[in-house]
Motif scaffolding. Structure first.
Motif, short mmCIF file in Angstrom:
data_model
loop_
_atom_site.label_atom_id
_atom_site.label_comp_id
_atom_site.label_asym_id
_atom_site.label_seq_id
_atom_site.Cartn_x
_atom_site.Cartn_y
_atom_site.Cartn_z
N LEU A 19 0.82 -1.21 0.00
CA LEU A 19 0.00 0.00 0.00
C LEU A 19 0.86 1.26 0.00
O LEU A 19 0.48 2.26 -0.61
CB LEU A 19 -0.96 -0.02 1.19
CG LEU A 19 -2.03 -1.11 1.15
CD1 LEU A 19 -2.85 -1.12 2.44
CD2 LEU A 19 -2.92 -0.97 -0.07
N ALA A 20 2.00 1.20 0.68
CA ALA A 20 2.92 2.36 0.69
C ALA A 20 3.44 2.66 -0.71
O ALA A 20 3.75 3.80 -1.04
CB ALA A 20 4.08 2.10 1.64
N LYS A 21 3.50 1.63 -1.55
CA LYS A 21 3.94 1.79 -2.95
C LYS A 21 2.75 2.09 -3.87
O LYS A 21 2.92 2.18 -5.09
CB LYS A 21 4.62 0.52 -3.45
CG LYS A 21 5.90 0.19 -2.75
CD LYS A 21 7.01 0.98 -3.34
CE LYS A 21 8.33 0.51 -2.75
NZ LYS A 21 9.43 1.29 -3.22
N ASN A 22 1.55 2.20 -3.29
CA ASN A 22 0.32 2.43 -4.06
C ASN A 22 0.14 1.39 -5.15
O ASN A 22 -0.22 1.71 -6.29
CB ASN A 22 0.31 3.84 -4.66
CG ASN A 22 0.21 4.90 -3.60
OD1 ASN A 22 -0.62 4.80 -2.69
ND2 ASN A 22 1.06 5.90 -3.69
N MET A 23 0.41 0.13 -4.79
CA MET A 23 0.27 -0.96 -5.75
C MET A 23 -0.92 -1.84 -5.38
O MET A 23 -1.16 -2.09 -4.20
CB MET A 23 1.54 -1.82 -5.77
CG MET A 23 2.77 -1.10 -6.28
SD MET A 23 4.25 -2.15 -6.19
CE MET A 23 3.92 -3.24 -7.58
N SER A 24 -1.62 -2.30 -6.39
CA SER A 24 -2.68 -3.29 -6.17
C SER A 24 -2.03 -4.67 -6.06
O SER A 24 -0.87 -4.86 -6.45
CB SER A 24 -3.67 -3.28 -7.33
OG SER A 24 -3.05 -3.79 -8.50
N GLN A 25 -2.78 -5.61 -5.54
CA GLN A 25 -2.27 -6.99 -5.50
C GLN A 25 -1.95 -7.48 -6.91
O GLN A 25 -0.93 -8.13 -7.12
CB GLN A 25 -3.28 -7.91 -4.82
CG GLN A 25 -3.40 -7.67 -3.34
CD GLN A 25 -4.48 -8.49 -2.69
OE1 GLN A 25 -5.40 -8.98 -3.35
NE2 GLN A 25 -4.38 -8.66 -1.37
N GLN A 26 -2.79 -7.14 -7.87
CA GLN A 26 -2.56 -7.58 -9.25
C GLN A 26 -1.26 -6.98 -9.81
O GLN A 26 -0.52 -7.67 -10.51
CB GLN A 26 -3.75 -7.21 -10.14
CG GLN A 26 -3.67 -7.81 -11.52
CD GLN A 26 -3.61 -9.34 -11.51
OE1 GLN A 26 -4.32 -9.99 -10.77
NE2 GLN A 26 -2.75 -9.89 -12.34
N GLN A 27 -0.99 -5.73 -9.51
CA GLN A 27 0.26 -5.12 -9.99
C GLN A 27 1.48 -5.81 -9.39
O GLN A 27 2.47 -6.02 -10.09
CB GLN A 27 0.28 -3.63 -9.63
CG GLN A 27 -0.69 -2.80 -10.44
CD GLN A 27 -0.82 -1.39 -9.91
OE1 GLN A 27 -0.85 -1.16 -8.69
NE2 GLN A 27 -0.90 -0.43 -10.82
N VAL A 28 1.39 -6.18 -8.12
CA VAL A 28 2.49 -6.89 -7.48
C VAL A 28 2.70 -8.24 -8.16
O VAL A 28 3.83 -8.62 -8.49
CB VAL A 28 2.23 -7.08 -5.96
CG1 VAL A 28 3.25 -8.03 -5.34
CG2 VAL A 28 2.25 -5.73 -5.26
N ILE A 29 1.61 -8.95 -8.40
CA ILE A 29 1.69 -10.27 -9.05
C ILE A 29 2.32 -10.15 -10.43
O ILE A 29 3.16 -10.97 -10.82
CB ILE A 29 0.29 -10.92 -9.12
CG1 ILE A 29 -0.21 -11.27 -7.71
CG2 ILE A 29 0.29 -12.14 -10.01
CD1 ILE A 29 0.70 -12.16 -6.89
N GLU A 30 1.92 -9.14 -11.19
CA GLU A 30 2.48 -8.96 -12.54
C GLU A 30 3.98 -8.72 -12.49
O GLU A 30 4.73 -9.27 -13.30
CB GLU A 30 1.76 -7.82 -13.25
CG GLU A 30 0.33 -8.18 -13.63
CD GLU A 30 -0.52 -7.02 -14.08
OE1 GLU A 30 -0.01 -5.87 -14.18
OE2 GLU A 30 -1.72 -7.24 -14.33
N LYS A 31 4.45 -7.94 -11.52
CA LYS A 31 5.90 -7.71 -11.38
C LYS A 31 6.60 -8.98 -10.92
O LYS A 31 7.72 -9.27 -11.34
CB LYS A 31 6.17 -6.56 -10.42
CG LYS A 31 5.82 -5.21 -11.03
CD LYS A 31 6.30 -4.08 -10.16
CE LYS A 31 5.95 -2.77 -10.83
NZ LYS A 31 7.10 -1.97 -11.13
N MET A 32 5.95 -9.74 -10.04
CA MET A 32 6.53 -11.00 -9.58
C MET A 32 6.68 -11.98 -10.74
O MET A 32 7.67 -12.70 -10.82
CB MET A 32 5.67 -11.61 -8.47
CG MET A 32 5.73 -10.85 -7.16
SD MET A 32 4.69 -11.58 -5.87
CE MET A 32 5.63 -13.07 -5.50
N GLU A 33 5.69 -12.01 -11.63
CA GLU A 33 5.75 -12.90 -12.79
C GLU A 33 6.97 -12.59 -13.66
O GLU A 33 7.61 -13.50 -14.18
CB GLU A 33 4.47 -12.81 -13.61
CG GLU A 33 3.29 -13.49 -12.96
CD GLU A 33 1.98 -13.27 -13.70
OE1 GLU A 33 1.94 -12.47 -14.67
OE2 GLU A 33 0.98 -13.90 -13.30
#
Length: 82
Positions: A19-33
């Motif tokens: 949340l501090a990075k203003n990222m959604s869970q989906q955005q995190v997952i996409e970067k993890m992929e």
């Protein structure tokens, strides 16, 4: 695959960092992929709320995606109150 037993604080800390990075869970997952992780959004959600374990590899990837230290991830609730 080695798993870490997830402490509720770890999930909360990962959520705070996201949340501090203003990222959604989906955005995190996409970067993890992009870094080779195959975690789903629902798995991330379950980790954040403390009902799912996390693999060591996925923890390393999340740390990099969120740009936080392990100290930040394993911070206790008392540390936040100080």
């Amino acid at each position: 695959m080695k798993k870490l037993i997830l402490d509720a604080n770890v999930g909360n800390n990962l959520r705070r960092a996201r949340l501090a990075k203003n990222m959604s869970q989906q955005q995190v997952i996409e970067k993890m992929e992009l870094l080779g992780s195959e975690m789903s959004r629902s798995t991330l959600s379950h980790i954040e709320i403390g009902i799912r374990n996390i693999s060591v590899q996925d923890l390393r990837v999340l740390k990099d995606v969120l740009g936080v230290s392990y100290d930040e991830i394993f911070k206790s609730e008392q540390d936040y109150k100080q």
